[in-house]
Write an enzyme that holds these catalytic residues in place. Structure first.
Site, PDB file in Angstrom:
ATOM      1  CG  ASP A  47      51.122  23.378  34.895  1.00 10.04           C
ATOM      2  OD1 ASP A  47      49.955  22.975  34.895  1.00 10.04           O
ATOM      3  OD2 ASP A  47      51.833  23.417  35.940  1.00 10.04           O
ATOM      4  CB  ILE A  48      53.445  27.275  37.761  1.00  8.56           C
ATOM      5  CG1 ILE A  48      54.444  28.206  38.389  1.00  8.56           C
ATOM      6  CG2 ILE A  48      52.853  26.321  38.778  1.00  8.56           C
ATOM      7  CD1 ILE A  48      53.819  29.203  39.364  1.00  8.56           C
ATOM      8  CG  ASN A 104      43.185  16.133  36.096  1.00  2.57           C
ATOM      9  OD1 ASN A 104      43.130  15.110  35.423  1.00  2.57           O
ATOM     10  ND2 ASN A 104      44.319  16.740  36.378  1.00  2.57           N
ATOM     11  CD  GLN A 111      38.525  20.842  38.667  1.00  3.77           C
ATOM     12  OE1 GLN A 111      37.578  20.095  38.906  1.00  3.77           O
ATOM     13  NE2 GLN A 111      38.385  22.003  38.062  1.00  3.77           N
ATOM     14  CG  HIS A 117      42.694  23.563  34.304  1.00  3.16           C
ATOM     15  ND1 HIS A 117      41.880  23.724  35.400  1.00  3.16           N
ATOM     16  CD2 HIS A 117      43.583  22.606  34.648  1.00  3.16           C
ATOM     17  CE1 HIS A 117      42.257  22.907  36.370  1.00  3.16           C
ATOM     18  NE2 HIS A 117      43.286  22.200  35.933  1.00  3.16           N
ATOM     19  CG  HIS A 119      46.530  19.480  32.550  1.00  2.00           C
ATOM     20  ND1 HIS A 119      47.500  19.929  33.417  1.00  2.00           N
ATOM     21  CD2 HIS A 119      45.397  19.358  33.284  1.00  2.00           C
ATOM     22  CE1 HIS A 119      46.970  20.079  34.631  1.00  2.00           C
ATOM     23  NE2 HIS A 119      45.697  19.736  34.573  1.00  2.00           N
TER      24      HIS A 119
HETATM   25  P1  5GP Z   1      44.734  20.400  38.053  1.00  2.00           P
HETATM   26  O1  5GP Z   1      45.497  19.763  39.179  1.00  2.00           O
HETATM   27  O2  5GP Z   1      43.583  21.219  38.579  1.00  2.00           O
HETATM   28  O3  5GP Z   1      44.317  19.446  36.974  1.00  2.00           O
HETATM   29  O4  5GP Z   1      45.736  21.375  37.309  1.00  2.00           O
HETATM   30  C1  5GP Z   1      46.102  22.606  37.841  1.00  2.00           C
HETATM   31  C2  5GP Z   1      47.423  22.969  37.218  1.00  2.00           C
HETATM   32  O5  5GP Z   1      47.626  24.340  37.429  1.00  2.00           O
HETATM   33  C3  5GP Z   1      48.624  22.238  37.826  1.00  2.00           C
HETATM   34  O6  5GP Z   1      49.307  21.530  36.797  1.00  2.00           O
HETATM   35  C4  5GP Z   1      49.468  23.365  38.424  1.00  2.00           C
HETATM   36  O7  5GP Z   1      50.851  23.149  38.274  1.00  2.00           O
HETATM   37  C5  5GP Z   1      48.995  24.575  37.644  1.00  2.00           C
HETATM   38  N1  5GP Z   1      49.068  25.834  38.382  1.00  2.00           N
HETATM   39  C6  5GP Z   1      48.616  26.073  39.654  1.00  2.00           C
HETATM   40  N2  5GP Z   1      48.807  27.361  39.970  1.00  2.00           N
HETATM   41  C7  5GP Z   1      49.376  27.948  38.889  1.00  2.00           C
HETATM   42  C8  5GP Z   1      49.819  29.282  38.624  1.00  2.00           C
HETATM   43  O8  5GP Z   1      49.703  30.205  39.436  1.00  2.00           O
HETATM   44  N3  5GP Z   1      50.362  29.514  37.401  1.00  2.00           N
HETATM   45  C9  5GP Z   1      50.487  28.532  36.459  1.00  2.00           C
HETATM   46  N4  5GP Z   1      51.034  28.872  35.291  1.00  2.00           N
HETATM   47  N5  5GP Z   1      50.085  27.267  36.685  1.00  2.00           N
HETATM   48  C10 5GP Z   1      49.536  26.981  37.880  1.00  2.00           C
END
Ligand code: 5GP
Ligand code: ZN
Length: 131
Positions: A47-48, A104, A111, A117, A119
């Site tokens: 994760d970034i 999420n 989300q 995805h 985590h």
């Molecule tokens: P969500 O909020 O949808 O459950 O999780 C999305 C996740 O994707 C977040 O933890 C966010 O930091 C990660 N993320 C968003 N854009 C990128 C990206 O371009 N590269 C990587 N490696 N992670 C990303």
């Protein structure tokens, strides 16, 4: 319904294409990522914005908007995604202490990327319940 979730819903329904999905771009190599594991149908990458010493995202290469959009024909794929999570946890040395595998869904689930995805979070004592 927020914009991202609406777009994911439309993508899942085939109403719009997935060319603007950032995780599809990572799969295609159009955006870079630090990979942790890869097969022909699954990708794991760091994760970034890591929330713990280990924070890896596991995705199917096939675009599925969220866990709520998994179809019966995706069942084996989703099973292999879970097996990939086990392998990544072992490879990164957090399996014996335990970890969290979460997904999420939608607006209330927070989300932000409308591509399924999980985590994989670990490497420290996590708290429960989440906010
Ligand atoms: P969500 O909020 O949808 O459950 O999780 C999305 C996740 O994707 C977040 O933890 C966010 O930091 C990660 N993320 C968003 N854009 C990128 C990206 O371009 N590269 C990587 N490696 N992670 C990303
Ligand atoms: Zn996608």
């Amino acid at each position: 319904m927020n914009v991202l979730w609406r777009r994911g819903k439309l993508q899942a329904e085939g109403v719009v294409n997935v060319s603007d999905c950032i995780f599809c771009k990572i799969v295609a190599g159009e955006l870079s990522s630090k990979k942790a594991y890869e097969t022909d149908e699954v990708l794991a990458f760091h994760d970034i914005r890591p929330q713990a010493p280990v924070h890896v995202l596991l995705i199917p290469k096939k675009h599925i908007a969220s866990a709520h959009h998994i179809q019966p024909e995706d069942a084996a794929l989703v099973g292999r995604l879970h097996l990939a999570a086990q392998k990544v946890a072992e490879d990164l040395g957090i399996a014996s202490d335990g970890y969290r595998l979460v997904t999420n869904i939608g607006v209330h689930g927070q989300q932000t990327v409308p591509h399924l995805h999980y985590h994989l979070i670990g490497g420290r004592q996590l708290q429960w319940p989440p906010g």
